[in-house]
Scaffold this motif. Structure first.
Motif, PDB file in Angstrom:
ATOM      1  N   UNK A  67       0.877  -1.167   0.000  1.00 34.16           N
ATOM      2  CA  UNK A  67       0.000   0.000   0.000  1.00 34.16           C
ATOM      3  C   UNK A  67       0.915   1.218   0.000  1.00 34.16           C
ATOM      4  N   UNK A  68       0.765   2.048  -1.020  1.00 36.87           N
ATOM      5  CA  UNK A  68       1.631   3.214  -1.212  1.00 36.87           C
ATOM      6  C   UNK A  68       0.776   4.476  -1.203  1.00 36.87           C
ATOM      7  N   UNK A 121       1.178  -4.965 -10.164  1.00 35.33           N
ATOM      8  CA  UNK A 121      -0.070  -4.532 -10.779  1.00 35.33           C
ATOM      9  C   UNK A 121      -0.698  -3.516  -9.829  1.00 35.33           C
ATOM     10  N   UNK A 122      -0.270  -2.262  -9.996  1.00 34.97           N
ATOM     11  CA  UNK A 122      -0.673  -1.200  -9.085  1.00 34.97           C
ATOM     12  C   UNK A 122      -1.928  -0.510  -9.576  1.00 34.97           C
ATOM     13  N   UNK A 123      -2.802  -0.191  -8.630  1.00 30.30           N
ATOM     14  CA  UNK A 123      -4.015   0.550  -8.921  1.00 30.30           C
ATOM     15  C   UNK A 123      -4.032   1.804  -8.060  1.00 30.30           C
ATOM     16  N   UNK A 175     -11.498  -0.525  -6.038  1.00 31.40           N
ATOM     17  CA  UNK A 175     -10.708  -1.413  -5.178  1.00 31.40           C
ATOM     18  C   UNK A 175     -11.160  -2.864  -5.345  1.00 31.40           C
ATOM     19  N   UNK A 176     -12.461  -3.076  -5.320  1.00 34.21           N
ATOM     20  CA  UNK A 176     -13.009  -4.434  -5.437  1.00 34.21           C
ATOM     21  C   UNK A 176     -12.657  -5.059  -6.783  1.00 34.21           C
ATOM     22  N   UNK A 177     -12.889  -4.325  -7.857  1.00 37.85           N
ATOM     23  CA  UNK A 177     -12.692  -4.925  -9.173  1.00 37.85           C
ATOM     24  C   UNK A 177     -11.219  -4.970  -9.604  1.00 37.85           C
ATOM     25  N   UNK A 178     -10.389  -4.131  -9.007  1.00 40.16           N
ATOM     26  CA  UNK A 178      -8.957  -4.248  -9.291  1.00 40.16           C
ATOM     27  C   UNK A 178      -8.409  -5.562  -8.747  1.00 40.16           C
ATOM     28  N   UNK A 215      -0.686  -4.015  -5.626  1.00 32.24           N
ATOM     29  CA  UNK A 215      -0.216  -2.750  -5.073  1.00 32.24           C
ATOM     30  C   UNK A 215      -1.390  -1.771  -5.101  1.00 32.24           C
ATOM     31  N   UNK A 216      -1.721  -1.239  -3.929  1.00 31.56           N
ATOM     32  CA  UNK A 216      -2.790  -0.246  -3.815  1.00 31.56           C
ATOM     33  C   UNK A 216      -2.153   1.112  -3.563  1.00 31.56           C
ATOM     34  N   UNK A 217      -2.502   2.092  -4.396  1.00 34.32           N
ATOM     35  CA  UNK A 217      -1.982   3.444  -4.250  1.00 34.32           C
ATOM     36  C   UNK A 217      -3.127   4.380  -3.897  1.00 34.32           C
ATOM     37  N   UNK A 218      -2.884   5.209  -2.911  1.00 33.62           N
ATOM     38  CA  UNK A 218      -3.895   6.142  -2.424  1.00 33.62           C
ATOM     39  C   UNK A 218      -3.332   7.551  -2.388  1.00 33.62           C
ATOM     40  N   UNK A 219      -4.224   8.522  -2.531  1.00 31.84           N
ATOM     41  CA  UNK A 219      -3.839   9.927  -2.446  1.00 31.84           C
ATOM     42  C   UNK A 219      -4.188  10.490  -1.091  1.00 31.84           C
TER      43      UNK A 219
END
Length: 146
Positions: free
Chosen positions: A64-65, A84-86, A94-97, A105-109
């Motif tokens: 998680x970035x 495979x970052x989203x 989030x669910x469909x990624x 890899x989950x990227x958040x702002x």
């Protein structure tokens, strides 16, 4: 054994990352916080590269970035074959990624989503399995082929 999650941020994502680290630890996840730990200006690629390399080498299960928008972290993470970052700002994505793309890899702002929404995104992302349908496997294989 609990899933090993590595979190990293630059200065723009620091506050959100700290809240997520605490929530994940309370949720029983094994959490590795590799920085940043101060509000001093930092370069997000340094943290993204370190986290993704660690995941791809097997030290962590997922990443998680967090940066200001999530965009820079996602762009950097996706430079690595096998990542495979989203960049995510809603629960549906989030669910469909996960279900369709097997994102790891989950990227958040940190300047885009507040903690409440970010926490729902993270919980959804961590608990949604890859669907494994043939068409999704074929597409993920095509992502990995280039």
């Amino acid at each position: 054994m609990s899933e090993r999650i590595v979190l990293a941020s630059d200065h723009g994502g620091l506050e959100l990352k700290k809240e997520l680290v605490e929530g994940l630890r309370e949720g029983g996840y094994t959490v590795f916080d590799i920085g940043t730990h101060t509000t001093e200006s930092t370069d997000y690629p340094d943290y993204a590269h370190q986290a993704v390399r660690g995941m791809l080498e097997g030290s962590y299960d997922r990443c998680i970035l967090v940066c200001g928008t999530g965009v820079g972290m996602a762009m950097t993470a996706n430079r690595h074959r096998g990542a495979r970052a989203v960049n995510c700002s809603d629960v549906f994505t989030a669910r469909y990624s996960r279900a369709h793309n097997d994102s790891n890899v989950l990227c958040l702002g940190g300047r885009v989503v507040g903690f409440g929404l970010a926490w729902e995104i993270v919980k959804t992302w961590l608990t949604t399995p890859f669907g494994g349908d043939k068409r999704h496997i074929r597409r993920v294989n095509k992502i990995e082929s280039e």
